[in-house]
Design an enzyme around this catalytic site. Structure first.
Site, mmCIF file in Angstrom:
data_model
loop_
_atom_site.group_PDB
_atom_site.id
_atom_site.type_symbol
_atom_site.label_atom_id
_atom_site.label_comp_id
_atom_site.label_asym_id
_atom_site.label_seq_id
_atom_site.Cartn_x
_atom_site.Cartn_y
_atom_site.Cartn_z
ATOM 1 N N LYS A 76 0.819 -1.260 -0.127
ATOM 2 C CA LYS A 76 -0.165 0.118 0.072
ATOM 3 C C LYS A 76 0.625 1.142 0.061
ATOM 4 O O LYS A 76 0.558 2.109 -0.672
ATOM 5 C CB LYS A 76 -0.851 0.206 1.334
ATOM 6 C CG LYS A 76 -1.840 1.164 1.323
ATOM 7 C CD LYS A 76 -2.980 0.587 2.378
ATOM 8 C CE LYS A 76 -2.350 0.455 3.660
ATOM 9 N NZ LYS A 76 -2.112 -0.753 4.163
ATOM 10 N N ARG A 99 2.069 8.266 7.242
ATOM 11 C CA ARG A 99 2.599 8.263 8.472
ATOM 12 C C ARG A 99 4.002 7.907 8.753
ATOM 13 O O ARG A 99 4.796 7.309 7.810
ATOM 14 C CB ARG A 99 1.623 6.845 8.989
ATOM 15 C CG ARG A 99 0.113 7.279 9.259
ATOM 16 C CD ARG A 99 -0.375 5.921 9.645
ATOM 17 N NE ARG A 99 -0.217 4.888 8.708
ATOM 18 C CZ ARG A 99 -0.602 3.616 8.875
ATOM 19 N NH1 ARG A 99 -0.695 3.092 9.989
ATOM 20 N NH2 ARG A 99 -0.106 2.644 8.032
ATOM 21 N N LYS A 110 8.412 -6.632 10.232
ATOM 22 C CA LYS A 110 8.227 -6.262 8.819
ATOM 23 C C LYS A 110 9.553 -5.673 8.335
ATOM 24 O O LYS A 110 9.862 -5.476 7.011
ATOM 25 C CB LYS A 110 6.802 -5.835 8.326
ATOM 26 C CG LYS A 110 6.863 -4.436 8.982
ATOM 27 C CD LYS A 110 5.283 -3.907 8.385
ATOM 28 C CE LYS A 110 5.210 -2.666 7.816
ATOM 29 N NZ LYS A 110 4.169 -2.086 7.309
ATOM 30 N N ALA A 278 -3.196 1.147 12.466
ATOM 31 C CA ALA A 278 -4.718 1.162 12.193
ATOM 32 C C ALA A 278 -5.564 -0.043 12.827
ATOM 33 O O ALA A 278 -6.766 -0.012 12.642
ATOM 34 C CB ALA A 278 -4.664 1.095 10.783
ATOM 35 N N PHE A 306 -3.321 -0.844 6.934
ATOM 36 C CA PHE A 306 -4.003 -2.195 6.657
ATOM 37 C C PHE A 306 -5.186 -1.960 5.819
ATOM 38 O O PHE A 306 -5.150 -1.138 4.902
ATOM 39 C CB PHE A 306 -4.431 -2.805 8.338
ATOM 40 C CG PHE A 306 -3.322 -2.882 9.199
ATOM 41 C CD1 PHE A 306 -2.442 -3.618 8.890
ATOM 42 C CD2 PHE A 306 -3.394 -2.435 10.468
ATOM 43 C CE1 PHE A 306 -1.122 -4.155 9.445
ATOM 44 C CE2 PHE A 306 -2.345 -2.740 11.061
ATOM 45 C CZ PHE A 306 -1.088 -3.660 10.784
ATOM 46 N N PHE A 386 3.251 -8.526 -10.045
ATOM 47 C CA PHE A 386 4.558 -9.092 -9.810
ATOM 48 C C PHE A 386 4.786 -9.817 -11.090
ATOM 49 O O PHE A 386 3.963 -10.031 -11.895
ATOM 50 C CB PHE A 386 4.311 -10.321 -8.631
ATOM 51 C CG PHE A 386 4.508 -9.747 -7.330
ATOM 52 C CD1 PHE A 386 5.521 -10.171 -6.492
ATOM 53 C CD2 PHE A 386 3.554 -8.943 -6.767
ATOM 54 C CE1 PHE A 386 5.743 -9.819 -5.154
ATOM 55 C CE2 PHE A 386 3.715 -8.469 -5.713
ATOM 56 C CZ PHE A 386 4.710 -9.071 -4.725
ATOM 57 N N TRP A 414 6.948 -0.688 -8.185
ATOM 58 C CA TRP A 414 8.134 -1.360 -7.382
ATOM 59 C C TRP A 414 9.380 -1.473 -8.303
ATOM 60 O O TRP A 414 10.507 -1.105 -7.973
ATOM 61 C CB TRP A 414 7.600 -2.739 -6.799
ATOM 62 C CG TRP A 414 8.843 -3.223 -6.016
ATOM 63 C CD1 TRP A 414 9.202 -3.219 -4.618
ATOM 64 C CD2 TRP A 414 9.807 -4.338 -6.583
ATOM 65 N NE1 TRP A 414 10.236 -4.061 -4.434
ATOM 66 C CE2 TRP A 414 10.673 -4.598 -5.428
ATOM 67 C CE3 TRP A 414 9.955 -4.888 -7.784
ATOM 68 C CZ2 TRP A 414 11.510 -5.727 -5.591
ATOM 69 C CZ3 TRP A 414 10.957 -5.833 -7.881
ATOM 70 C CH2 TRP A 414 11.818 -6.178 -6.874
#
Length: 560
Positions: A76, A99, A110, A278, A306, A386, A414
């Protein structure tokens, strides 16, 4: 291609612009920022006041949310940054508001949270670690209040506080399960009154929520003063204002409340400010950063944590309502891998085509799309692509999205940065031009139980809500204090639409259990804690901290 480079290697190889140049691109003067080195700055409150005096109109507000998270990942934040770069690539004046990452997950599950691949915000290491010290200031302000509360009891207890009825815990910005429940004040009368207490992670602190929802320093101080810390022997609430803590807390937060300015890898403006989780808090960056971005950019992309059932719902029902914001469009992020996981496929089997598993997992995405449409907002589904995704899988996904009234775009940000976000950017621009009638899921005048039921049924798909005896007792107190009009912030697992993390996809025939309701009067909401959710996470078996290091020259490695 970045297949052989880690996120941190890509970020460290970037050539950032001086932060004064980024500010100038937005029309901010050198005198209107406070620099933290060459590549970070805080923006002074005078900027927003100047823009309001000049009558500057707001740009388009774009919310980026996602499907229910899985171990396969969704991306996200990566999409938010890549979309911003993509909008600038097609000639739009766009910025992103995100954030601040918490140190808890950065060293825990993570690793870093500044985007990924060629869609990142920089300086990545600073953003993921101490940044400009905002979260540390919030931690200190929170714990100052806790210390002043205990000191008040120790020094005569003029307010007649019952130590058994203290509801304000301490905070730290790390995952530490051993501190969830503790006993303090041991060692004799000189060391305080023995009582049970505990720690919450700072990003779940009401002080964090207040900083992110405050309009300015005055509003911040007023909200801090309303925080309920404890109750007296005759059950009257004791606030931070009652113990005269709100002024000193605000003094600690006078710089933290100023929005932070950094940049993307492609030197586009990024506001990063505030970091509530969240799943246990409201999951959005600060109102101040959002308002500032809307005045300075024609398109402001912002992200809520999330899935759309958590950060998305809270952004729309809490933040937008509190701040008077109206989004123009919502992007729901998904990956084909994650959807196949929702369809029952094991993580080890996600790299090959499986249309049946994808079709079984699609209801999760479509439920989130339906939820956003209930708010009267246009939806764009962004597939974080992907190399393992097949044409047949993409075709199935696009067809289903369009059948449900959602626009669709592949995003390759990405791998390609803004270039890979141009198709998504064009779809978002089109969505922003549509006429929409933004509305909330629940009326603020409903009772707390009615609000919770609305969220549970409309957003989660639950049949109903059950309450433990403790939750019923908490709601009786809410009613006695005349706080039924507060909004609702649901604390729920991020891994399922239900309150059971094991129920993937689009579960049915389930009920939500509320086990506790906490009052966050300063933030303006009640926190309804469901299922097994914890307000202080623990570290996993192999935390990310095991891989993080720094060499003799101060270069950090292993941060995602």
């Amino acid at each position: 291609m970045n297949k052989f480079k880690s996120d941190i290697e890509i970020a460290q190889a970037a050539t950032p612009s001086k932060i004064t140049d980024i500010a100038a691109k937005l029309g901010i003067l050198d005198s209107e920022i406070e620099q933290y080195g060459n590549y970070k700055a805080k923006i002074l409150p005078s900027v927003l006041k100047r823009l309001e005096r000049e009558g500057k109109s707001d740009g388009k507000l774009i919310l980026v949310t996602a499907i229910t998270p899985t171990p396969a990942g969704e991306g996200k934040t990566t999409i938010s940054i890549g979309l911003t770069d993509g909008l600038n690539k097609i000639g739009k004046n766009a910025a992103v508001a995100l954030r601040e990452p918490s140190l808890g997950p950065s060293f825990g599950m993570k690793g870093g949270a500044a985007g990924g691949g060629y869609a990142q915000v920089i300086p990545m290491e600073d953003i993921n670690l101490h940044f400009t010290g905002d979260i540390h200031a919030i931690t200190t302000a929170h714990n100052l209040c806790a210390a002043m509360l205990d000191n008040h009891i120790q020094q005569g207890n003029e307010l007649n506080i019952d130590p058994r009825k203290i509801v304000f815990r301490r905070a730290m910005d790390l995952n530490e399960r051993a501190l969830r429940n503790i006993i303090i004040g041991l060692g004799g009368t000189a060391n305080g009154v023995p009582r049970e207490s505990g720690f919450d992670i700072t990003v779940a602190s009401e002080v964090m929520a207040i900083l992110c929802l405050a309009n300015d320093l005055h509003d911040l101080k007023e909200r801090l003063g309303k925080m309920i810390l404890a109750y007296t022997y005759d059950n009257k609430p004791v606030t931070a204002k009652d113990i005269q803590a709100s002024g000193s807390m605000a003094a600690l937060l006078k710089d933290a409340i100023k929005p932070n300015l950094v940049q993307t890898l492609e030197n586009n403006p990024a506001f990063i400010h505030g970091g509530p989780f969240a799943n246990i808090a409201h999951g959005c960056n600060s109102v101040q950063a959002t308002r500032l971005g809307l005045k300075l950019a024609d398109y402001l992309v912002t992200e809520a944590g999330f899935g759309a059932d958590l950060g998305g719902e809270k952004f729309l029902d809490i933040k937008c309502r509190s701040a008077g914001l109206k989004p123009s469009a919502v992007v729901v992020v998904a990956t084909i891998k994650a959807l196949k996981m929702h369809g029952g496929l094991a993580k080890t089997d996600l790299n090959h085509e499986d249309l049946e598993a994808l079709e079984r997992g699609l209801p999760n995405l479509l439920k989130h799309v339906e939820n956003i449409q209930k708010y009267g907002l246009p939806v764009v589904v962004a597939i974080n692509k992907f190399y393992t995704d097949t044409e047949s899988e993409i075709e199935l996904l696009e067809r289903k999205c369009r059948e449900h009234g959602a626009a669709f775009a592949l995003a390759e940000v990405w791998e390609k940065g803004g270039e890979g976000g141009q198709d998504l950017a064009r779809e978002v621009v089109k969505a922003c031009e549509k006429n929409s009638e933004f509305r909330f899921i629940y009326d603020s005048e409903l009772s707390p139980k009615e609000k919770i039921l609305k969220i549970a049924r409309e957003i989660y798909g639950a049949d109903g809500v059950d309450y433990t005896p403790q939750a019923e007792k908490d709601l009786e107190r809410v009613n006695a204090l005349g706080l039924n009009n507060l909004l609702v912030c649901m604390a729920k697992t991020q891994y399922s639409l239900s309150d059971n993390a094991a129920l993937l996809g689009r579960p049915a025939n389930f009920r939500i259990t509320v086990r506790e309701v906490r009052i966050s009067a300063g933030a303006g909401f009640l926190v309804a804690i469901t299922g097994a959710i914890m307000t202080m996470p623990g570290l996993p078996k192999k935390p990310a901290a095991l891989n993080i290091d720094v060499d003799d020259d101060g270069k950090i490695t292993g941060l995602f």
